[in-house]
Design a protein around this motif. Structure first.
Motif, mmCIF file in Angstrom:
data_model
loop_
_atom_site.group_PDB
_atom_site.id
_atom_site.type_symbol
_atom_site.label_atom_id
_atom_site.label_comp_id
_atom_site.label_asym_id
_atom_site.label_seq_id
_atom_site.Cartn_x
_atom_site.Cartn_y
_atom_site.Cartn_z
ATOM 1 N N ASN A 486 -1.610 17.967 -48.145
ATOM 2 C CA ASN A 486 -0.352 18.026 -47.398
ATOM 3 C C ASN A 486 -0.551 17.624 -45.943
ATOM 4 O O ASN A 486 -1.554 17.946 -45.317
ATOM 5 C CB ASN A 486 0.200 19.463 -47.474
ATOM 6 C CG ASN A 486 1.617 19.566 -46.967
ATOM 7 O OD1 ASN A 486 1.940 19.167 -45.862
ATOM 8 N ND2 ASN A 486 2.486 20.134 -47.789
ATOM 9 N N GLY A 487 0.470 16.917 -45.392
ATOM 10 C CA GLY A 487 0.494 16.641 -43.967
ATOM 11 C C GLY A 487 -0.502 15.599 -43.512
ATOM 12 O O GLY A 487 -1.128 15.755 -42.463
ATOM 13 N N ASN A 488 -0.650 14.519 -44.277
ATOM 14 C CA ASN A 488 -1.474 13.393 -43.859
ATOM 15 C C ASN A 488 -0.600 12.142 -43.800
ATOM 16 O O ASN A 488 0.625 12.246 -43.681
ATOM 17 C CB ASN A 488 -2.657 13.221 -44.809
ATOM 18 C CG ASN A 488 -3.767 14.215 -44.538
ATOM 19 O OD1 ASN A 488 -4.528 14.066 -43.596
ATOM 20 N ND2 ASN A 488 -3.853 15.254 -45.369
ATOM 21 N N GLN A 489 -1.195 10.998 -43.893
ATOM 22 C CA GLN A 489 -0.451 9.731 -43.860
ATOM 23 C C GLN A 489 -0.786 8.908 -45.092
ATOM 24 O O GLN A 489 -0.876 7.684 -45.044
ATOM 25 C CB GLN A 489 -0.800 8.961 -42.577
ATOM 26 C CG GLN A 489 -0.480 9.733 -41.308
ATOM 27 C CD GLN A 489 -1.101 9.126 -40.067
ATOM 28 O OE1 GLN A 489 -1.499 7.967 -40.061
ATOM 29 N NE2 GLN A 489 -1.202 9.910 -38.995
ATOM 30 N N LEU A 490 -0.951 9.593 -46.204
ATOM 31 C CA LEU A 490 -1.333 8.928 -47.441
ATOM 32 C C LEU A 490 -0.159 8.166 -48.025
ATOM 33 O O LEU A 490 0.992 8.608 -47.941
ATOM 34 C CB LEU A 490 -1.844 9.961 -48.437
ATOM 35 C CG LEU A 490 -3.060 10.779 -47.963
ATOM 36 C CD1 LEU A 490 -3.356 11.910 -48.930
ATOM 37 C CD2 LEU A 490 -4.277 9.883 -47.793
ATOM 38 N N ASP A 491 -0.445 7.023 -48.621
ATOM 39 C CA ASP A 491 0.613 6.234 -49.242
ATOM 40 C C ASP A 491 0.199 5.853 -50.652
ATOM 41 O O ASP A 491 -0.775 6.365 -51.192
ATOM 42 C CB ASP A 491 0.933 4.989 -48.391
ATOM 43 C CG ASP A 491 -0.307 4.168 -48.072
ATOM 44 O OD1 ASP A 491 -1.276 4.215 -48.859
ATOM 45 O OD2 ASP A 491 -0.335 3.481 -47.027
ATOM 46 N N GLY A 492 0.955 4.972 -51.245
ATOM 47 C CA GLY A 492 0.667 4.583 -52.615
ATOM 48 C C GLY A 492 1.245 5.569 -53.601
ATOM 49 O O GLY A 492 2.161 6.342 -53.290
ATOM 50 N N SER A 493 0.712 5.581 -54.806
ATOM 51 C CA SER A 493 1.256 6.413 -55.880
ATOM 52 C C SER A 493 0.365 7.620 -56.138
ATOM 53 O O SER A 493 -0.756 7.702 -55.646
ATOM 54 C CB SER A 493 1.390 5.586 -57.164
ATOM 55 O OG SER A 493 0.113 5.072 -57.549
ATOM 56 N N ILE A 494 0.899 8.542 -56.904
ATOM 57 C CA ILE A 494 0.129 9.706 -57.321
ATOM 58 C C ILE A 494 -0.754 9.285 -58.489
ATOM 59 O O ILE A 494 -0.244 8.816 -59.511
ATOM 60 C CB ILE A 494 1.067 10.849 -57.745
ATOM 61 C CG1 ILE A 494 1.967 11.246 -56.570
ATOM 62 C CG2 ILE A 494 0.273 12.053 -58.240
ATOM 63 C CD1 ILE A 494 3.045 12.248 -56.936
ATOM 64 N N PRO A 495 -2.077 9.402 -58.352
ATOM 65 C CA PRO A 495 -2.965 8.864 -59.395
ATOM 66 C C PRO A 495 -2.785 9.577 -60.740
ATOM 67 O O PRO A 495 -2.775 10.811 -60.799
ATOM 68 C CB PRO A 495 -4.367 9.091 -58.827
ATOM 69 C CG PRO A 495 -4.209 10.169 -57.823
ATOM 70 C CD PRO A 495 -2.830 10.024 -57.255
ATOM 71 N N THR A 496 -2.657 8.785 -61.774
ATOM 72 C CA THR A 496 -2.478 9.350 -63.113
ATOM 73 C C THR A 496 -3.751 10.016 -63.627
ATOM 74 O O THR A 496 -3.698 10.793 -64.583
ATOM 75 C CB THR A 496 -2.053 8.258 -64.110
ATOM 76 O OG1 THR A 496 -3.020 7.205 -64.086
ATOM 77 C CG2 THR A 496 -0.695 7.698 -63.742
ATOM 78 N N THR A 497 -4.893 9.748 -62.965
ATOM 79 C CA THR A 497 -6.147 10.384 -63.407
ATOM 80 C C THR A 497 -6.137 11.885 -63.148
ATOM 81 O O THR A 497 -7.000 12.603 -63.662
ATOM 82 C CB THR A 497 -7.343 9.757 -62.675
ATOM 83 O OG1 THR A 497 -7.100 9.766 -61.258
ATOM 84 C CG2 THR A 497 -7.551 8.326 -63.135
ATOM 85 N N LEU A 498 -5.163 12.375 -62.382
ATOM 86 C CA LEU A 498 -5.035 13.815 -62.189
ATOM 87 C C LEU A 498 -4.756 14.536 -63.512
ATOM 88 O O LEU A 498 -4.913 15.748 -63.606
ATOM 89 C CB LEU A 498 -3.907 14.125 -61.198
ATOM 90 C CG LEU A 498 -4.258 14.030 -59.708
ATOM 91 C CD1 LEU A 498 -2.994 14.167 -58.869
ATOM 92 C CD2 LEU A 498 -5.260 15.107 -59.326
ATOM 93 N N ILE A 499 -4.334 13.779 -64.501
ATOM 94 C CA ILE A 499 -4.053 14.379 -65.806
ATOM 95 C C ILE A 499 -5.323 14.954 -66.434
ATOM 96 O O ILE A 499 -5.258 15.788 -67.340
ATOM 97 C CB ILE A 499 -3.408 13.323 -66.745
ATOM 98 C CG1 ILE A 499 -2.644 14.023 -67.870
ATOM 99 C CG2 ILE A 499 -4.437 12.362 -67.281
ATOM 100 C CD1 ILE A 499 -1.785 13.083 -68.684
ATOM 101 N N SER A 500 -6.493 14.537 -65.904
ATOM 102 C CA SER A 500 -7.767 15.081 -66.397
ATOM 103 C C SER A 500 -8.055 16.459 -65.839
ATOM 104 O O SER A 500 -8.937 17.160 -66.341
ATOM 105 C CB SER A 500 -8.918 14.145 -66.011
ATOM 106 O OG SER A 500 -8.706 12.843 -66.512
ATOM 107 N N CYS A 501 -7.331 16.865 -64.790
ATOM 108 C CA CYS A 501 -7.588 18.151 -64.135
ATOM 109 C C CYS A 501 -6.834 19.248 -64.878
ATOM 110 O O CYS A 501 -5.803 19.754 -64.398
ATOM 111 C CB CYS A 501 -7.179 18.087 -62.673
ATOM 112 S SG CYS A 501 -7.993 16.765 -61.752
ATOM 113 N N ARG A 502 -7.338 19.647 -66.017
ATOM 114 C CA ARG A 502 -6.632 20.575 -66.893
ATOM 115 C C ARG A 502 -6.603 22.003 -66.343
ATOM 116 O O ARG A 502 -5.848 22.836 -66.836
ATOM 117 C CB ARG A 502 -7.269 20.578 -68.283
ATOM 118 C CG ARG A 502 -7.482 19.198 -68.902
ATOM 119 C CD ARG A 502 -6.204 18.416 -69.008
ATOM 120 N NE ARG A 502 -5.253 19.012 -69.944
ATOM 121 C CZ ARG A 502 -4.004 18.593 -70.103
ATOM 122 N NH1 ARG A 502 -3.532 17.593 -69.350
ATOM 123 N NH2 ARG A 502 -3.219 19.172 -70.988
#
Length: 799
Positions: A486-502
């Motif tokens: 939170n509270g940075n300057q990140l851009d682009g999309s939310i990575p779909t590889t987060l789906i591995s973080c069960r």
């Protein structure tokens, strides 16, 4: 010769009778036990009438050469019962009675005084209650007395001061009250004393300083008051002194520095004041010095740098100031250094890099400044490094990557700048990396998402990182539970590889510049409890994936300040099972389960203000979908979320009526539906919500009367403004009969005007009024000019 034979026969006869009495007494006691059929007591039975062998062969029974029972050891035998039917007077030769770790209950009988030869008494680990009998004080041969871990109440008997041979005394872990008897100071043979974990009050008797043979003295976890007796300096044999978790006050006596054999000194969690005595530097054998959570002030004396045997130094939660002494770097055996929550200033000494045995270094919540020393990279055994909430500046030291054993790296809330060095990714054992609220910049190293199979927390919030979110999360053995960017300057999309973080429970990507559709796959993460995507540029509609039970554990959902469109998905709310039950807090669970080194944080918007939760309460269930482009009606399924505390749907294009089902939200505190296109009336049922503290229905198209009663009597005008059809308190616009009277009055005036205006158009009326006004003004000027009224002339002359 005959007399001698007769004497032997008489002795054997008497022994036989005595053995029979002891056997009968044991069998009678056995029958009184609740579990008398205990398999361990199967040997307790009559073998023959003479009883010439039994009971000396029974389980737990030991006899002397004359067949007298001298030891009864039934420890850890799963026995359940009382001692009320134990015939103590039958065991005149008994020296050892060991009944520890059973299920005995009831009182300790006064008849225990008949065991006049008793040397060893251990009744610990049972459920004995009531008071310790005063008559124990007549057992003058007693050397060991252990009554620990029972439910004993009342005072410690003064009569214990008679037990001159006593060397081991344990009455800890009971419910004893009152003061410590001064008479215990007469027990010069005492070696080990433990009275901890009770409700003892009053001062520590100065007479305890007479127990010159004592090596262990445990008085912790009581309600003891007053000062630490200076007479303790006489305890030259003392090795362990635990006085922590009491209400002791005053200064730490200088005399404690005379206890040359002391190896452990625990004084923490008291109300001690003043400075740390320099005399403690004389305790050359000291291994543990703990004075945490008191009111100590001043500086750490340089003399403590001479304690070369020290393994733990704890001064956390005090008011100590000044700089951390450079001589602390000489403590080569130090494994734990806890100086957190004080007022230390200055820089972290480079010499701390010499502490090769150090495992934990906690320096957080101080006023430390300057850079983090590169020398800390020498600490190869270091597992925890917490420096958060200071004023540390400069760059993140690259040498930290050498601390291969590091598990907790917490540098948040400082003034660190620059890039995160890639050497951090060498820390394969890292469980927590918290760098939030600094001035770190650049791109987030891709390796931070896959460098450690142990990583549970990755917190980089409130920095100046830019670029994409790392997209290489581990597919296997992923234990990540919290990801906060939170509270940075990140851009682009939310990575779909987060789906591995069960195992992910908290995902906070809020207040960045992410551009993407709503990640519909995210509801497949089975443990998700907090999802914050607020303040980005996300768009598209909200919808679920094909999973059968999305977001069952979700507690906080914040998607506000984005560009989401379309209707609210009612199927989402159907599955928010964690928000449907209000019984969670009743189970004693107050906060989300966290790590003892880290607590998840989240910022909620309440009444336009930021509310930061340092720890996430399980009851802070929240849905915030405000400032989007959502449309359609509010689904009735929201009314099923009975545990909901905050609901914010403001600044959208929602229409239709306010669902009456919202009255089911019995613990709702904050409701904001402002700046939408809601129509109809505010449901009267909402007045029953007794916890409702903030509402906002403003800027809609609502009409009818505002509900009265309950919390609605406390709301201000601003909660209802911008709804022309609303009436009633707190608005000035009245409802009901008052409006009818107003209408009748207007109609009456209108009827009277009709007779006057009949046959005249509005143009004619205006022309008539204008002509009349000009004529009047002209005539008045003429009279004034010709007559010159006397009062005007008089005023003019006076001026």
């Amino acid at each position: 010769m005959l007399l001698k034979l007769l004497f032997i026969l008489f002795t054997l006869f008497c022994s036989s009778i005595h053995a029979k009495q002891e056997a009968d007494a044991l069998l009678k006691w056995k029958t009184s036990l609740i579990n008398q059929n205990n398999s361990l007591l199967s040997s307790w039975t009559r073998l023959n009438r003479t009883m010439s062998i039994a009971p000396c062969t029974w389980y737990g029974v030991h006899c002397n050469d004359h067949g007298d029972v001298i030891k009864l050891n039934l420890s850890a035998s799963r026995l359940n019962g009382t001692l009320e039917n134990f015939n103590f007077s039958s065991f005149t030769s008994l020296t050892h009675l060991q009944l520890r770790r059973n299920d005995f209950f009831g009182s300790i009988p006064v008849e225990i005084m008949y065991l006049s030869k008793l040397v060893f008494l251990d009744l610990s680990g049972n459920h004995f209650s009531r008071s310790i009998p005063q008559d124990i004080g007549v057992l003058l041969y007693l050397e060991t007395l252990s009554l620990r871990s029972n439910n004993l109440e009342g005072h410690i008997p003064v009569s214990l001061g008679n037990l001159s041979k006593l060397w081991y005394l344990r009455v800890d872990d009971n419910k004893l009250s009152g003061s410590i008897p001064q008479e215990l100071g007469n027990l010069y043979s005492l070696v080990s004393v433990n009275m901890s974990f009770n409700f003892l009050t009053g001062h520590i008797p100065s007479g305890l300083g007479n127990m010159t043979k004592v090596t262990e003295l445990y008085l912790y976890l009581n309600n003891l008051t007053g000062s630490i007796p200076p007479s303790f300096g006489n305890l030259s044999s003392l090795k362990i002194l635990y006085l922590d978790m009491n209400e002791l006050s005053g200064r730490i006596p200088d005399e404690l520095g005379n206890m040359k054999n002391l190896s452990q000194l625990l004084l923490g969690h008291n109300q001690l004041t003043g400075s740390v005595p320099a005399s403690l530097g004389n305790l050359s054998r000291l291994k543990i010095l703990d004075a945490h959570e008191t009111f100590l002030s001043g500086v750490i004396p340089q003399e403590l740098g001479k304690l070369e045997s020290l393994t733990e130094l704890t001064f956390s939660h005090n008011e100590l100031s000044g700089q951390i002494p450079v001589l602390v770097g000489n403590l080569s055996k130090l494994e734990q250094l806890f100086l957190n929550d004080n007022q230390f200033n200055g820089s972290i000494p480079n010499e701390l890099g010499n502490l090769n045995s150090l495992v934990k270094m906690l320096l957080q919540i101080n006023r430390l400044s300057g850079p983090i020393p590169c020398s800390l990279g020498n600490l190869r055994k270091l597992e925890s490094l917490t420096l958060h909430d200071n004023k540390l500046s400069g760059y993140f030291p690259d040498t930290i990557g050498r601390c291969k054993s590091l598990k907790h790296l917490i540098l948040s809330d400082n003034l660190l700048m620059g890039h995160v060095p890639k050497s951090v990714c060498n820390l394969r054992s890292l469980k927590i990396i918290h760098l939030g609220n600094n001035r770190l910049s650049g791109r987030i190293p891709q390796c931070l998402s896959n460098f450690s199979h142990e990583l549970q927390v990755l917190d980089l919030r409130l920095n100046r990182f830019h670029g994409d979110i790392p997209a290489t999360f581990l597919k296997q053995d992923n234990v990540l539970t919290s990801l906060n960017l939170n509270g940075n300057q990140l851009d682009g999309s939310i990575p779909t590889t987060l789906i591995s973080c069960r195992n992910l429970e908290v995902l906070d990507l809020g207040n960045n510049m992410l551009t993407d559709k709503f990640p519909h796959w995210i509801d497949t993460l089975p443990k998700m409890q907090v999802l914050v995507l607020r303040g980005n540029k996300l768009n598209g509609t909200l919808h679920t994936s094909n999973t059968k039970a999305p977001f069952q554990k979700l507690r906080i959902l914040d998607l506000s300040n984005n560009e989401f469109t379309g209707p609210l998905p009612s199927n989402y709310f159907n599955n928010f099972k964690a928000m449907t039950s209000i019984d969670r807090a009743a189970s004693g669970e107050l906060y989300m389960a966290g790590n003892y080194m880290y607590d998840d944080r989240v910022v909620l918007m309440v009444k336009g203000l930021s509310l930061e939760l340092q720890r996430i309460l399980v009851v802070y269930t929240t849905i915030d979908l405000s400032v989007n482009k959502l449309e359609g009606e509010i689904p009735d399924t929201i009314g099923e979320l009975r545990a909901l505390r905050f609901l914010n749907l403001s600044h959208n294009s929602l229409s239709g009526r306010i669902p009456t089902h919202l009255s089911n939200l019995v613990v709702l505190e904050h409701l904001d539906l402002s700046s939408n296109k809601m129509t109809g009336e505010i449901p009267e049922q909402l007045a029953s919500l007794s916890f409702l503290a903030v509402v906002n229905f403003s800027q809609n198209q609502l009409q009818g009367g505002i509900p009265q009663g309950g919390q609605f009597n406390t709301f201000e005008n601003s909660s209802f403004q911008g709804n022309n059809g609303l009436c009633g308190f707190p608005l000035t616009k009245k409802c009901g009969d008052d409006d009818d009277d107003g209408i009748s009055f207007s109609q009456k005036d209108e009827d009277e005007d009709d007779s006057f205006l009949n046959g005249f158009s509005w143009e004619a009326v205006v022309l008539g009024y204008g002509f009349g006004m000009l004529t009047g003004l002209g005539f008045g000027w003429f009279v004034f000019y010709m007559s010159k009224p006397r009062w005007v002339i008089k005023i003019t002359e006076q001026k």
